[in-house]
Design an enzyme around this catalytic site. Structure first.
Site, PDB file in Angstrom:
ATOM      1  N   HIS A 307      61.911 -72.737 -38.440  1.00 41.25           N
ATOM      2  CA  HIS A 307      61.972 -72.082 -39.768  1.00 41.25           C
ATOM      3  C   HIS A 307      62.657 -70.627 -39.693  1.00 41.25           C
ATOM      4  O   HIS A 307      62.493 -69.850 -38.588  1.00 41.25           O
ATOM      5  CB  HIS A 307      60.630 -72.080 -40.395  1.00 41.25           C
ATOM      6  CG  HIS A 307      60.563 -71.952 -41.723  1.00 41.25           C
ATOM      7  ND1 HIS A 307      61.131 -70.629 -42.494  1.00 41.25           N
ATOM      8  CD2 HIS A 307      60.547 -72.971 -42.688  1.00 41.25           C
ATOM      9  CE1 HIS A 307      60.990 -71.128 -43.805  1.00 41.25           C
ATOM     10  NE2 HIS A 307      60.826 -72.360 -43.944  1.00 41.25           N
ATOM     11  N   ASP A 364      57.627 -79.689 -43.307  1.00 42.54           N
ATOM     12  CA  ASP A 364      57.977 -81.172 -43.510  1.00 42.54           C
ATOM     13  C   ASP A 364      57.651 -82.112 -42.372  1.00 42.54           C
ATOM     14  O   ASP A 364      57.708 -83.110 -42.324  1.00 42.54           O
ATOM     15  CB  ASP A 364      59.815 -81.188 -43.382  1.00 42.54           C
ATOM     16  CG  ASP A 364      60.008 -80.376 -44.762  1.00 42.54           C
ATOM     17  OD1 ASP A 364      59.752 -80.965 -45.674  1.00 42.54           O
ATOM     18  OD2 ASP A 364      61.071 -79.823 -44.722  1.00 42.54           O
TER      19      ASP A 364
END
Ligand code: CMC
Length: 429
Positions: A307, A364
């Protein structure tokens, strides 16, 4: 005392104001820097560039903190509903019961699709990706509300557009699904709340009502809440950038859907499950895929890891992982892909390559497995992310519109093309 930063370019020092946010975040205000020094700031991917000041969401990627309007995400996910969270994000505070009832009722009033819109579904290829159709239909809603498309809509007008978007996105998504399986559309019901109504439109048929399951409703509720906002990510910045040209909210959000679609952003949930299927079908050799992801000559990435801002853990992933296990347990389900995901996560967390680069499971990684367990087809996963992110996009568009400092978004560049040269007629080339 006002804080200042100094930047020296070719021996000349420039003094710039330093701004401090409510959580002590610092920014150097460079707005006059180019005028004074002739230099721009170059920052590929805007990794260290702020484009606004915002009071909506705070996140600290090093500490794994995420708060909506100051409230920790863990508390919201445990106690709130998606509709209440949407109100909080868009209006800046939690609603009273009367305000919440009115807000929820506006979704019922706006749930049905205009007859003319059904032609979109008829004309779109059955196997076309639903995000393409979602973006088109969301943008086309503008055609039905010409009276709302002012550069400066009032709060009441923004409320109508917000209700229209939040409610219709769920109807559109369910209709797209029915079209993709060649089934009849099932209209929304006024007696159902936001998430049950979505599940009803998705899974009820003409002859049989979907049997509502609390565990499923609650898992979807948590997922939508966890996706509801994430400050200046790719799609939200896109919404703000489009809106900064005074484009309307429907058009701005439609652009957000497209930005979200990419596999590095909201499309990752689809890619995670496809990756797990690929690993499974190839015999389950996790290490082979990890090695591929680590190979500098190979562009392959492990989807659902890493991320831009979270460098220790993604607080959303922690909650989703827990919810995923809970759901499977409550439904008494088993999925070899879940077992594979657990093994892959464990192997990645032990691997130096991922540790050095601070790559952890993101939002996700486990969300797709929940959607899969609910019966949502893989291609629709990014659509569910878009439903969840809708309140954040609306809140940011509204904030941008009402901030007097907002200007049209217009980054600069460093030109690296040829210097001036003459046009050569085609016969002389
Ligand atoms: N697998 C393998 N290597 C990776 C991965 C990954 N998933 N992510 C980053 N890296 C490596 C990358 O190759 C680079 O290595 P090196 O320094 O040797 O060149 C290093 O880590 C830094 O990567 P980056 O691309 O500079 O990082 P970024 O901040 O620009 O990208 C990211 C962040 C999320 C796009 C990226 O981690 C990624 O592609 N992850 C996989 C896709 C994914 O799961 N996306 C969903 C993100 S969460 C939902 C949302 O909010 O959008």
């Amino acid at each position: 005392m006002e804080e200042k930063a100094q930047i020296t370019v070719n021996g000349q020092t420039y003094e710039l104001p330093v701004l401090t946010g409510t959580e002590n975040e610092k920014a150097i205000d460079i707005i006059t820097f180019r005028k004074d020094s002739g230099c721009i700031m170059l920052d590929y991917g805007f990794g260290n560039t702020g484009a606004c000041q915002s009071a909506i969401t705070f996140l600290d990627g090093e500490k794994g903190i995420l708060r909506y309007r100051g409230i920790p995400i863990e508390q919201i996910a445990r106690n709130s509903t998606f509709v209440e969270t949407a109100y909080l994000l868009i209006n800046g505070r939690l609603p009273t019961q009367a305000e919440l009832d009115k807000f929820a009722k506006s979704f019922t009033d706006h749930a049905a699709l205009h007859d003319g819109m059904l032609n979109f579904f008829k004309g779109y290829p059955k196997d076309g990706h639903p995000m393409g159709l979602l973006s088109a239909t969301v943008c086309s809603l503008s055609g039905y509300y010409p009276e709302l498309l002012k550069p400066e809509p009032s709060d009441e007008e923004i409320d109508i557009i917000a209700a229209e978007l939040l409610s219709k996105v769920r109807t559109i998504s369910a209709y797209m699904y029915k079209k993709s399986i060649g089934a009849d559309f099932v209209p929304p019901r006024a007696d159902l709340r936001y998430i049950p109504n979505f599940l009803h439109m998705m899974f009820s048929t003409k002859d049989k009502d979907y049997s509502m399951n609390d565990a499923v409703v609650s898992a979807l509720q948590a997922l939508f809440i966890l996706h509801a906002d994430h400050e200046q990510n790719c799609s939200t910045s896109t919404v703000r950038l489009i809106g900064s040209s005074w484009a309307n909210l429907f058009a701005s959000v439609s652009g957000g859907v497209c930005a979200l679609w990419g596999p590095l952003h909201g499309g990752a949930n689809q890619k995670v499950v496809e990756m797990l299927e690929e690993i499974h079908d190839a015999g389950g050799d996790i290490q082979k895929f990890i090695n591929k992801a680590k190979d500098p000559k190979d562009n392959y990435r492990l989807m659902g890891f890493g991320h831009r801002v979270y460098k220790n853990f993604d607080p959303r992933a922690t909650i989703i992982k827990e919810r995923c296990h809970q759901l499977f347990e409550t439904l008494g389900m088993q999925d070899p892909l879940l077992d594979l995901a657990v093994k892959l996560e464990a192997a990645v967390l032990k691997d130096d390559y991922f540790a050095e680069r601070k790559l952890y499971p993101n939002v996700d990684f486990y969300s797709g497995l929940i959607y899969k367990a609910i019966g949502i087809p893989t291609k629709m996963f990014p659509v569910l992310f878009a439903i969840g992110r809708m309140p954040g996009w609306i809140a940011h568009w509204k904030e941008m519109k009402t901030d007097p400092r907002s200007r049209i978004g217009r980054p600069r560049q460093i030109y690296t093309g040829p210097n001036v040269r003459d046009y050569v007629p085609i016969e002389k080339r």
